[in-house]
Motif scaffolding. Structure first.
Motif, PDB file in Angstrom:
ATOM      1  N   ASP A   9      -0.514   8.048   5.434  1.00  0.00           N
ATOM      2  CA  ASP A   9      -1.678   8.756   4.900  1.00  0.00           C
ATOM      3  C   ASP A   9      -2.434   7.867   3.910  1.00  0.00           C
ATOM      4  O   ASP A   9      -1.868   6.947   3.309  1.00  0.00           O
ATOM      5  N   ALA A  10      -3.711   8.188   3.729  1.00  0.00           N
ATOM      6  CA  ALA A  10      -4.562   7.593   2.691  1.00  0.00           C
ATOM      7  C   ALA A  10      -4.423   6.087   2.577  1.00  0.00           C
ATOM      8  O   ALA A  10      -4.049   5.551   1.524  1.00  0.00           O
ATOM      9  N   PRO A  11      -4.723   5.325   3.642  1.00  0.00           N
ATOM     10  CA  PRO A  11      -4.649   3.867   3.544  1.00  0.00           C
ATOM     11  C   PRO A  11      -5.611   3.342   2.487  1.00  0.00           C
ATOM     12  O   PRO A  11      -6.750   3.787   2.383  1.00  0.00           O
ATOM     13  N   ASP A  12      -5.135   2.414   1.665  1.00  0.00           N
ATOM     14  CA  ASP A  12      -5.951   1.891   0.562  1.00  0.00           C
ATOM     15  C   ASP A  12      -5.967   0.368   0.588  1.00  0.00           C
ATOM     16  O   ASP A  12      -6.304  -0.219   1.617  1.00  0.00           O
ATOM     17  N   GLY A  13      -5.601  -0.284  -0.515  1.00  0.00           N
ATOM     18  CA  GLY A  13      -5.698  -1.731  -0.610  1.00  0.00           C
ATOM     19  C   GLY A  13      -4.939  -2.453   0.479  1.00  0.00           C
ATOM     20  O   GLY A  13      -3.909  -1.974   0.966  1.00  0.00           O
ATOM     21  N   GLY A  14      -5.430  -3.628   0.890  1.00  0.00           N
ATOM     22  CA  GLY A  14      -4.786  -4.360   1.967  1.00  0.00           C
ATOM     23  C   GLY A  14      -5.039  -5.852   1.901  1.00  0.00           C
ATOM     24  O   GLY A  14      -5.863  -6.335   1.119  1.00  0.00           O
ATOM     25  N   ALA A  15      -4.306  -6.583   2.737  1.00  0.00           N
ATOM     26  CA  ALA A  15      -4.455  -8.036   2.828  1.00  0.00           C
ATOM     27  C   ALA A  15      -3.867  -8.505   4.148  1.00  0.00           C
ATOM     28  O   ALA A  15      -3.095  -7.788   4.782  1.00  0.00           O
ATOM     29  N   CYS A  16      -4.254  -9.719   4.548  1.00  0.00           N
ATOM     30  CA  CYS A  16      -3.717 -10.319   5.769  1.00  0.00           C
ATOM     31  C   CYS A  16      -2.843 -11.522   5.441  1.00  0.00           C
ATOM     32  O   CYS A  16      -3.094 -12.238   4.453  1.00  0.00           O
ATOM     33  N   PHE A  17      -1.854 -11.754   6.304  1.00  0.00           N
ATOM     34  CA  PHE A  17      -0.912 -12.860   6.137  1.00  0.00           C
ATOM     35  C   PHE A  17      -0.679 -13.523   7.487  1.00  0.00           C
ATOM     36  O   PHE A  17      -0.549 -12.845   8.506  1.00  0.00           O
ATOM     37  N   ALA A  18      -0.594 -14.844   7.479  1.00  0.00           N
ATOM     38  CA  ALA A  18      -0.249 -15.569   8.698  1.00  0.00           C
ATOM     39  C   ALA A  18       1.183 -15.236   9.095  1.00  0.00           C
ATOM     40  O   ALA A  18       2.057 -15.079   8.237  1.00  0.00           O
ATOM     41  N   ALA A  19       1.432 -15.129  10.409  1.00  0.00           N
ATOM     42  CA  ALA A  19       2.765 -14.811  10.916  1.00  0.00           C
ATOM     43  C   ALA A  19       2.957 -15.481  12.268  1.00  0.00           C
ATOM     44  O   ALA A  19       2.502 -14.962  13.293  1.00  0.00           O
ATOM     45  N   GLY A  20       3.579 -16.641  12.284  1.00  0.00           N
ATOM     46  CA  GLY A  20       3.735 -17.386  13.517  1.00  0.00           C
ATOM     47  C   GLY A  20       2.381 -17.752  14.099  1.00  0.00           C
ATOM     48  O   GLY A  20       1.532 -18.310  13.408  1.00  0.00           O
ATOM     49  N   THR A  21       2.167 -17.405  15.366  1.00  0.00           N
ATOM     50  CA  THR A  21       0.865 -17.666  15.980  1.00  0.00           C
ATOM     51  C   THR A  21      -0.101 -16.501  15.784  1.00  0.00           C
ATOM     52  O   THR A  21      -1.246 -16.576  16.223  1.00  0.00           O
ATOM     53  N   GLY A  22       0.358 -15.448  15.130  1.00  0.00           N
ATOM     54  CA  GLY A  22      -0.482 -14.286  14.874  1.00  0.00           C
ATOM     55  C   GLY A  22      -0.653 -14.032  13.390  1.00  0.00           C
ATOM     56  O   GLY A  22      -0.657 -14.965  12.582  1.00  0.00           O
ATOM     57  N   TRP A  23      -0.777 -12.781  13.032  1.00  0.00           N
ATOM     58  CA  TRP A  23      -0.985 -12.416  11.636  1.00  0.00           C
ATOM     59  C   TRP A  23      -0.542 -10.976  11.408  1.00  0.00           C
ATOM     60  O   TRP A  23      -0.272 -10.229  12.347  1.00  0.00           O
ATOM     61  N   ILE A  24      -0.500 -10.605  10.124  1.00  0.00           N
ATOM     62  CA  ILE A  24      -0.088  -9.268   9.702  1.00  0.00           C
ATOM     63  C   ILE A  24      -1.142  -8.697   8.770  1.00  0.00           C
ATOM     64  O   ILE A  24      -1.647  -9.398   7.884  1.00  0.00           O
ATOM     65  N   TYR A  25      -1.485  -7.437   8.999  1.00  0.00           N
ATOM     66  CA  TYR A  25      -2.331  -6.713   8.046  1.00  0.00           C
ATOM     67  C   TYR A  25      -1.459  -5.699   7.317  1.00  0.00           C
ATOM     68  O   TYR A  25      -0.782  -4.885   7.950  1.00  0.00           O
ATOM     69  N   VAL A  26      -1.466  -5.764   5.983  1.00  0.00           N
ATOM     70  CA  VAL A  26      -0.688  -4.866   5.134  1.00  0.00           C
ATOM     71  C   VAL A  26      -1.618  -3.851   4.489  1.00  0.00           C
ATOM     72  O   VAL A  26      -2.746  -4.187   4.094  1.00  0.00           O
ATOM     73  N   SER A  27      -1.177  -2.608   4.375  1.00  0.00           N
ATOM     74  CA  SER A  27      -1.996  -1.530   3.815  1.00  0.00           C
ATOM     75  C   SER A  27      -1.148  -0.635   2.917  1.00  0.00           C
ATOM     76  O   SER A  27      -0.042  -0.235   3.287  1.00  0.00           O
ATOM     77  N   ASN A  28      -1.679  -0.329   1.728  1.00  0.00           N
ATOM     78  CA  ASN A  28      -1.041   0.621   0.814  1.00  0.00           C
ATOM     79  C   ASN A  28      -1.321   2.054   1.237  1.00  0.00           C
ATOM     80  O   ASN A  28      -2.275   2.319   1.983  1.00  0.00           O
ATOM     81  N   SER A  29      -0.536   2.973   0.701  1.00  0.00           N
ATOM     82  CA  SER A  29      -0.739   4.411   0.906  1.00  0.00           C
ATOM     83  C   SER A  29      -0.914   5.074  -0.449  1.00  0.00           C
ATOM     84  O   SER A  29       0.025   5.121  -1.248  1.00  0.00           O
ATOM     85  N   GLU A  30      -2.131   5.578  -0.706  1.00  0.00           N
ATOM     86  CA  GLU A  30      -2.430   6.153  -2.023  1.00  0.00           C
ATOM     87  C   GLU A  30      -2.112   7.651  -2.055  1.00  0.00           C
ATOM     88  O   GLU A  30      -3.009   8.487  -2.243  1.00  0.00           O
ATOM     89  N   ILE A  31      -0.852   7.981  -1.860  1.00  0.00           N
ATOM     90  CA  ILE A  31      -0.414   9.365  -2.006  1.00  0.00           C
ATOM     91  C   ILE A  31       0.808   9.401  -2.911  1.00  0.00           C
ATOM     92  O   ILE A  31       1.433   8.367  -3.172  1.00  0.00           O
ATOM     93  N   THR A  32       1.113  10.583  -3.414  1.00  0.00           N
ATOM     94  CA  THR A  32       2.320  10.778  -4.204  1.00  0.00           C
ATOM     95  C   THR A  32       2.884  12.147  -3.878  1.00  0.00           C
ATOM     96  O   THR A  32       2.124  13.114  -3.752  1.00  0.00           O
ATOM     97  N   PRO A  33       4.201  12.248  -3.655  1.00  0.00           N
ATOM     98  CA  PRO A  33       5.174  11.154  -3.680  1.00  0.00           C
ATOM     99  C   PRO A  33       5.185  10.363  -2.387  1.00  0.00           C
ATOM    100  O   PRO A  33       4.496  10.706  -1.436  1.00  0.00           O
ATOM    101  N   ASP A  34       6.021   9.333  -2.355  1.00  0.00           N
ATOM    102  CA  ASP A  34       6.261   8.493  -1.178  1.00  0.00           C
ATOM    103  C   ASP A  34       4.986   7.887  -0.612  1.00  0.00           C
ATOM    104  O   ASP A  34       4.655   8.066   0.554  1.00  0.00           O
ATOM    105  N   GLY A  35       4.306   7.129  -1.475  1.00  0.00           N
ATOM    106  CA  GLY A  35       3.157   6.362  -1.009  1.00  0.00           C
ATOM    107  C   GLY A  35       3.610   5.131  -0.253  1.00  0.00           C
ATOM    108  O   GLY A  35       3.806   5.151   0.956  1.00  0.00           O
ATOM    109  N   GLY A  36       3.832   4.046  -0.970  1.00  0.00           N
ATOM    110  CA  GLY A  36       4.359   2.837  -0.356  1.00  0.00           C
ATOM    111  C   GLY A  36       3.334   2.020   0.395  1.00  0.00           C
ATOM    112  O   GLY A  36       2.134   2.061   0.106  1.00  0.00           O
ATOM    113  N   ALA A  37       3.790   1.273   1.380  1.00  0.00           N
ATOM    114  CA  ALA A  37       2.911   0.378   2.145  1.00  0.00           C
ATOM    115  C   ALA A  37       3.492   0.152   3.536  1.00  0.00           C
ATOM    116  O   ALA A  37       4.705   0.220   3.743  1.00  0.00           O
ATOM    117  N   SER A  38       2.600  -0.137   4.489  1.00  0.00           N
ATOM    118  CA  SER A  38       2.975  -0.410   5.875  1.00  0.00           C
ATOM    119  C   SER A  38       2.302  -1.689   6.346  1.00  0.00           C
ATOM    120  O   SER A  38       1.388  -2.216   5.691  1.00  0.00           O
TER     121      SER A  38
END
Length: 382
Positions: A76-105
């Protein structure tokens, strides 16, 4: 959320970033709304996005739905994010701006842009708003709650996130790493918040170090000093109230570092600040009350830079745009999201090769945290 109108001048990103002296020159210019270097926005496409000619979009994830090609349900509620190189591809990381159990994916992409997998990298935390990438390819996820923590997460997976208590307990918003001075800058989303830097005992290891707060006079611009925060854990007194003379910033938001300068935004007074880390000076780079006419950019929140030197700024509110600010000071819409006026745009980030751009609409068309949508945009970026 009713937010602010900010930004006025040019900044640059990544390897092509402006130096502090060039930023000072840019900051002296008045804002110059003008035509986008990518051209005018076209009519809404099938995803409800207005993009310049030659650009296309796809939805890569929706809150509470399985990410295509995986078995993982997006947060839920995807917020701040960034990209990272990963082998021949990449990863997009996204925070979750909820409470409780926000976290990131995270979503992992193959070399051709296909979705390879999606997974959790942080769980059990609260209101994870913005954050920042480190030079050693970890993601700092910040809790936007009173006495919140910074968590260091591992986009590649395979390692548990770690609470970095030494970085202080306050209403964390964003983080930006300065590898030259080996510090991490931190913003605080409070009406009387401060601007901090964390000095790790060992660069690359955030388990121990010194938290400092910026101290300055009453003038908007000028020389500054840094003072150690006596109790980063804020057991009795908030970090922002522990050092006499700490400069106040109403509602710290986005934070981004490049080439000797850290830029950060404050929503309470609609300003952008530039901290010259070389000269140890702070400059008022933008104040919307000094802009004549209608500002092309309102509700400024997350920021990211491109290799071209263009800055991309996401709106929380406004007319749901991400605007581009060119190195010569032209501010114009890059994209607009339609039919989602009760949402906010967040998490802008480029793939490592600069050809794909990611962002989220936190609440989508529903206006609820369960309606979040994460997009990818492709096209002739500069």
């Amino acid at each position: 959320m009713d937010r602010r109108t900010v930004l006025r001048s040019a900044v640059a990103g990544g390897a092509a970033a402006l130096s502090g002296s060039l930023w000072a020159c840019a900051a002296a210019r008045p804002e110059r709304p003008g035509p986008s270097p990518f051209g005018a926005l076209a009519a809404p496409n099938g995803n409800g996005l207005q993009l310049p000619a030659g650009f296309s979009s796809r939805v890569v994830a929706r809150s509470r739905q399985v990410v295509p090609g995986t078995s993982y349900t997006w947060h839920d509620a995807p917020d701040g994010g960034a990209c990272f190189a990963a082998g021949t591809g990449w990863i997009y990381v996204s925070n979750s701006e909820i409470t409780p159990d926000g976290g990131a994916s995270a979503i992992r992409f193959d070399a051709d842009g296909g979705i390879a997998s999606a997974y959790r990298i942080l769980s059990g935390t609260h209101r994870n708003c913005a954050g920042g990438a480190t030079p050693w390819a970890t993601w700092l996820s910040c809790e936007e709650v009173s006495r919140g923590y910074v968590y260091e997460t591992y986009p590649q997976g395979g390692a548990a996130a770690v609470r970095r208590a030494a970085m202080g307990r306050f209403t964390h918003e964003a983080a930006a790493c300065d590898p030259d001075r080996r510090v991490v800058y931190l913003t605080e989303d409070e009406p009387d918040g401060c601007f901090y830097r964390f000095r790790p005992r060992t660069w690359g290891d955030l388990s121990a170090g010194t938290l400092e707060v910026l101290v300055a006079g009453t003038a908007a611009s000028g020389p500054v000093t840094w003072a150690q925060v006596p109790d980063p854990g804020a057991a009795g007194t908030p970090t922002r109230d522990q050092v006499a003379g700490a400069k106040r910033f109403p509602g710290g938001e986005g934070c981004w570092y490049a080439d000797g300068t850290c830029w950060f935004t404050t929503k309470g007074d609609n300003r952008v600040w530039a901290y010259d880390a070389v000269k140890q000076r702070i400059e008022l780079a933008y104040d919307d009350s000094l802009v004549s006419g209608t500002a092309p950019l309102t509700g400024v929140d997350n920021i990211t830079g491109a290799r071209s030197g263009d800055l991309y700024v996401a709106e929380d509110g406004g007319n749901m745009e991400i605007c581009v600010i060119t190195p010569d000071g032209v501010v114009a819409p890059f994209l607009r999201v339609t039919g989602q006026s009760s949402s906010e745009l967040c998490g802008p980030a480029f793939s490592p090769d600069g050809t794909r751009f990611y962002f989220s609409s936190q609440r989508g068309s529903s206006g609820a945290s369960a309606g979040g949508i994460t997009y990818e945009v492709r096209g002739p970026f500069r």
